[in-house]
Scaffold this motif. Structure first.
Motif, PDB file in Angstrom:
ATOM      1  N   GLY A 222       0.811  -1.221   0.000  1.00  0.00           N
ATOM      2  CA  GLY A 222       0.000   0.000   0.000  1.00  0.00           C
ATOM      3  C   GLY A 222       0.839   1.263   0.000  1.00  0.00           C
ATOM      4  N   ASN A 223       1.878   1.292  -0.846  1.00  0.00           N
ATOM      5  CA  ASN A 223       2.781   2.453  -0.970  1.00  0.00           C
ATOM      6  C   ASN A 223       3.612   2.736   0.280  1.00  0.00           C
ATOM      7  N   GLN A 224       3.634   1.803   1.235  1.00  0.00           N
ATOM      8  CA  GLN A 224       4.420   2.048   2.445  1.00  0.00           C
ATOM      9  C   GLN A 224       5.877   1.623   2.288  1.00  0.00           C
ATOM     10  N   ILE A 225       6.141   0.838   1.256  1.00  0.00           N
ATOM     11  CA  ILE A 225       7.516   0.389   1.010  1.00  0.00           C
ATOM     12  C   ILE A 225       7.912   0.840  -0.392  1.00  0.00           C
ATOM     13  N   CYS A 226       9.063   1.495  -0.481  1.00  0.00           N
ATOM     14  CA  CYS A 226       9.551   1.942  -1.793  1.00  0.00           C
ATOM     15  C   CYS A 226      10.921   1.327  -2.056  1.00  0.00           C
ATOM     16  N   PHE A 227      11.011   0.548  -3.119  1.00  0.00           N
ATOM     17  CA  PHE A 227      12.283  -0.083  -3.484  1.00  0.00           C
ATOM     18  C   PHE A 227      12.839   0.579  -4.742  1.00  0.00           C
ATOM     19  N   LEU A 228      14.101   0.938  -4.669  1.00  0.00           N
ATOM     20  CA  LEU A 228      14.815   1.439  -5.840  1.00  0.00           C
ATOM     21  C   LEU A 228      15.945   0.462  -6.127  1.00  0.00           C
ATOM     22  N   ILE A 248      21.424   8.192  -3.556  1.00  0.00           N
ATOM     23  CA  ILE A 248      20.196   7.880  -4.293  1.00  0.00           C
ATOM     24  C   ILE A 248      19.139   7.228  -3.405  1.00  0.00           C
ATOM     25  N   VAL A 249      19.588   6.522  -2.372  1.00  0.00           N
ATOM     26  CA  VAL A 249      18.628   5.861  -1.474  1.00  0.00           C
ATOM     27  C   VAL A 249      17.653   6.877  -0.867  1.00  0.00           C
ATOM     28  N   ASP A 250      18.101   8.122  -0.702  1.00  0.00           N
ATOM     29  CA  ASP A 250      17.229   9.143  -0.109  1.00  0.00           C
ATOM     30  C   ASP A 250      15.925   9.318  -0.889  1.00  0.00           C
ATOM     31  N   TYR A 251      15.987   9.112  -2.194  1.00  0.00           N
ATOM     32  CA  TYR A 251      14.774   9.260  -3.000  1.00  0.00           C
ATOM     33  C   TYR A 251      13.694   8.258  -2.590  1.00  0.00           C
ATOM     34  N   SER A 252      14.106   7.158  -1.966  1.00  0.00           N
ATOM     35  CA  SER A 252      13.115   6.142  -1.596  1.00  0.00           C
ATOM     36  C   SER A 252      12.186   6.640  -0.494  1.00  0.00           C
ATOM     37  N   LEU A 253      12.592   7.692   0.225  1.00  0.00           N
ATOM     38  CA  LEU A 253      11.721   8.236   1.285  1.00  0.00           C
ATOM     39  C   LEU A 253      11.041   9.538   0.866  1.00  0.00           C
ATOM     40  N   PHE A 254      11.098   9.866  -0.412  1.00  0.00           N
ATOM     41  CA  PHE A 254      10.494  11.120  -0.870  1.00  0.00           C
ATOM     42  C   PHE A 254       8.967  11.047  -0.877  1.00  0.00           C
ATOM     43  N   LEU A 255       8.439   9.842  -0.956  1.00  0.00           N
ATOM     44  CA  LEU A 255       6.992   9.725  -1.151  1.00  0.00           C
ATOM     45  C   LEU A 255       6.210   9.824   0.149  1.00  0.00           C
ATOM     46  N   ARG A 256       5.021  10.360  -0.005  1.00  0.00           N
ATOM     47  CA  ARG A 256       4.128  10.692   1.095  1.00  0.00           C
ATOM     48  C   ARG A 256       3.915   9.553   2.090  1.00  0.00           C
ATOM     49  N   GLU A 257       3.547   8.378   1.578  1.00  0.00           N
ATOM     50  CA  GLU A 257       3.120   7.320   2.504  1.00  0.00           C
ATOM     51  C   GLU A 257       4.219   6.340   2.882  1.00  0.00           C
ATOM     52  N   VAL A 258       5.381   6.496   2.257  1.00  0.00           N
ATOM     53  CA  VAL A 258       6.434   5.499   2.454  1.00  0.00           C
ATOM     54  C   VAL A 258       6.957   5.489   3.891  1.00  0.00           C
TER      55      VAL A 258
ATOM     56  N   TYR B 200       9.351  15.931   1.423  1.00  0.00           N
ATOM     57  CA  TYR B 200       9.272  14.470   1.328  1.00  0.00           C
ATOM     58  C   TYR B 200       7.850  13.940   1.413  1.00  0.00           C
ATOM     59  N   ARG B 201       6.916  14.718   0.913  1.00  0.00           N
ATOM     60  CA  ARG B 201       5.534  14.240   0.875  1.00  0.00           C
ATOM     61  C   ARG B 201       5.075  14.184  -0.569  1.00  0.00           C
ATOM     62  N   ILE B 202       6.027  13.811  -1.411  1.00  0.00           N
ATOM     63  CA  ILE B 202       5.748  13.789  -2.837  1.00  0.00           C
ATOM     64  C   ILE B 202       4.796  12.630  -3.131  1.00  0.00           C
ATOM     65  N   SER B 203       3.911  12.837  -4.079  1.00  0.00           N
ATOM     66  CA  SER B 203       3.023  11.750  -4.486  1.00  0.00           C
ATOM     67  C   SER B 203       3.748  10.917  -5.539  1.00  0.00           C
ATOM     68  N   PRO B 204       3.385   9.644  -5.665  1.00  0.00           N
ATOM     69  CA  PRO B 204       4.028   8.833  -6.704  1.00  0.00           C
ATOM     70  C   PRO B 204       3.935   9.504  -8.077  1.00  0.00           C
ATOM     71  N   SER B 205       2.825  10.186  -8.350  1.00  0.00           N
ATOM     72  CA  SER B 205       2.696  10.823  -9.667  1.00  0.00           C
ATOM     73  C   SER B 205       3.708  11.959  -9.828  1.00  0.00           C
TER      74      SER B 205
END
Lengths: 331, 331
Positions: A222-228, A248-258, B200-205
């Protein structure tokens, strides 16, 4: 730093002439900055200093060490006889990798670290898990020792703190962290120069790599885990270098729900390096530990003898379990 | 803030009952944070406050205004009769866009700004081009007024300073900037929460959009110019929203050799919004101005009545010229 620890360090310094300075393998901002500041102090104290780290110095930290004082430890290792070794930012002695071979039975180890679970492997163990970075500890030490902090040392310490707090982002950032950095600016650290050297000197090939990695982003649970992930083919196609992929790993925590992010790097077709990141109080270090790695609750790493795809599958299982249990525990 | 200015502001406050608070169109971190802090103060002073901005509030700043106090100015505009208008972060009154229609002949304008070239359009002009953000000026004002800074106000001001210094990156970051932020932390600003809300609250889109934009990156003038662009098709395909594309321009300065970066956003097929960024002492504001826009030496913007491709060609010519002349001048 307690008076007792300060005295113990002083005692070591009074006796030692040849000093080895080292840190964990794969240098980062805190390890390089703290070592450079410490080296400046030791040199001022007329010590003969050698600095070795396993792993290449990332391009972005080279400005801290223009003369190349910190050398990459590679076989054949030099024949040193250090009276003392200052080991910074290592929760265990294993983390210095092959530099262990430079230690002699008579080498007195001074262990300077801010990890919460440190194995206290030194003769002197100077530990402060509240410090945002080892750089903050070195700042305190130099201030207490009335060492005149030069602009270069201020720059090294600012870089150490800046990078280990994720640009003043992590919960380890305290009001005092910013006060220290304010003081380091007055002593000559230039935040614009430092921030740009560390975060904005990307090569076109690295930025192309970022674009490719983001495109291949995988979201789970449910978007809580982000793998790059970075495989050797992408690395070759973009022309990026392995040692410059650290951030680059920092980008994995950029998303809202991750909640948990990870970067998987293919070392060889059967070996994968995993960098784990977490937020919202989730401790991912047990996962790294279970695979023989280690680190902080929010930033850990390990290497798996598995292919990229297998490593992802294996880690996904563990992380899903962690989030599942975390949720059951009412998080 | 001079005693004279403080007295002039006080005089306005003593007379005004209905106060309009506004800022430039397309709200950013400094404009939202400064307005929210100012509003808290004015409300405490028993003023009737209305806050209108042209343009949607970006998602990432909504946490500063959970009750939606700052409203989007849209036709039909409400029928206000403001005794005074506090205009923050605007070098000219035009920058508030359609909010100008809410001003009455009797409305006393208090102009609070840190842009170097401000048109002094207020009855009171409180200008400080050395302040890293208007948030820093409001902090000084509240401190001088002995206003008790609440955690919410501390958060608003920290956000204002954090974002307008590019996360303590720009040369406007002074030792005092970090001291103020340290103090704001003590008053309740949480750097982790704020940094994550903003960055860091970016949406996947949105992250998919970043990947697409980076892939389409264009380098010119020996890698000294980096152009990024977003057309409506990419926006639609990734599902990203226009008002959340603000930060993407920052990627244009990530590269090592880049002196000038730009983000071109297609507004309509014949209209393009251009955000310009520069570093190493290059002033790109004259270019933005020549197209009817404005801003800071290192961060300016304008809108061109040209297609995306034409806008890029036109701006590239101007920027190349600027770099050419800059080089001739010995930069």
């Amino acid at each position: 730093m307690s008076v007792k620890t300060a005295k113990a360090v002083e005692k070591v310094l009074n006796r030692a002439k040849n000093i080895l300075v080292t840190s964990h393998q794969d240098p980062d901002g805190d390890s390089v900055g703290s070592q450079m500041a410490l080296i400046a102090y030791l040199v001022k104290k007329k010590k003969k200093v050698a600095a070795f780290n396993q792993g290449k110095m990332p391009n972005k930290y080279r400005f801290l060490d223009p003369k190349g004082i910190i050398q990459e430890a590679a076989e054949p290792l030099p024949d040193l006889v250090p009276d003392a070794a200052f080991v910074v930012e290592c929760p265990s002695l294993r983390r210095i990798g092959c530099v262990q071979k430079l230690l002699r039975p008579e080498t007195v180890i001074v262990n300077i670290d801010h990890h919460p679970r440190n194995e206290k492997f030194g003769k002197v163990n100077w530990l402060d898990s509240k410090a945002s970075a080892v750089g903050e500890m070195i700042y305190d030490f130099l201030a207490a020792a009335r060492f005149k902090i030069t602009p270069a040392v201020a720059e090294a310490l600012y870089t150490a703190i800046l990078t280990d707090t994720g640009r003043f982002r992590y919960s380890s950032t305290h009001p005092r962290t910013l006060e220290i950095c304010s003081h380091l600016m007055k002593l000559g650290a230039n935040p614009q120069k430092i921030t740009e050297e560390v975060y904005y000197r990307i090569s076109p090939s690295d930025l192309r790599l970022v674009a490719r990695v983001l495109e291949g982003m995988e979201l789970h649970h449910g978007n809580q885990i982000c793998f790059l992930s970075i495989d050797n083919r992408t690395l070759a196609e973009t022309g990026a270098r392995f040692e410059d992929t650290e951030g680059i790993v920092d980008y994995s925590l950029f998303l809202r729900e991750v909640q948990v992010g990870a970067l998987f790097k293919e070392l060889t077709p059967g070996k994968t390096k995993v960098s784990l990141r977490s937020q919202n109080g989730i401790d991912i270090s047990p996962i790294a530990k279970s695979f023989g790695g280690g680190g902080h609750p929010n930033a850990s790493g390990c290497a798996l003898s598995l292919s990229l795809a297998e490593a992802k599958r294996t880690v996904l299982e563990k992380v899903s379990e962690l989030l599942q249990n975390g949720r059951l525990a009412g998080r």
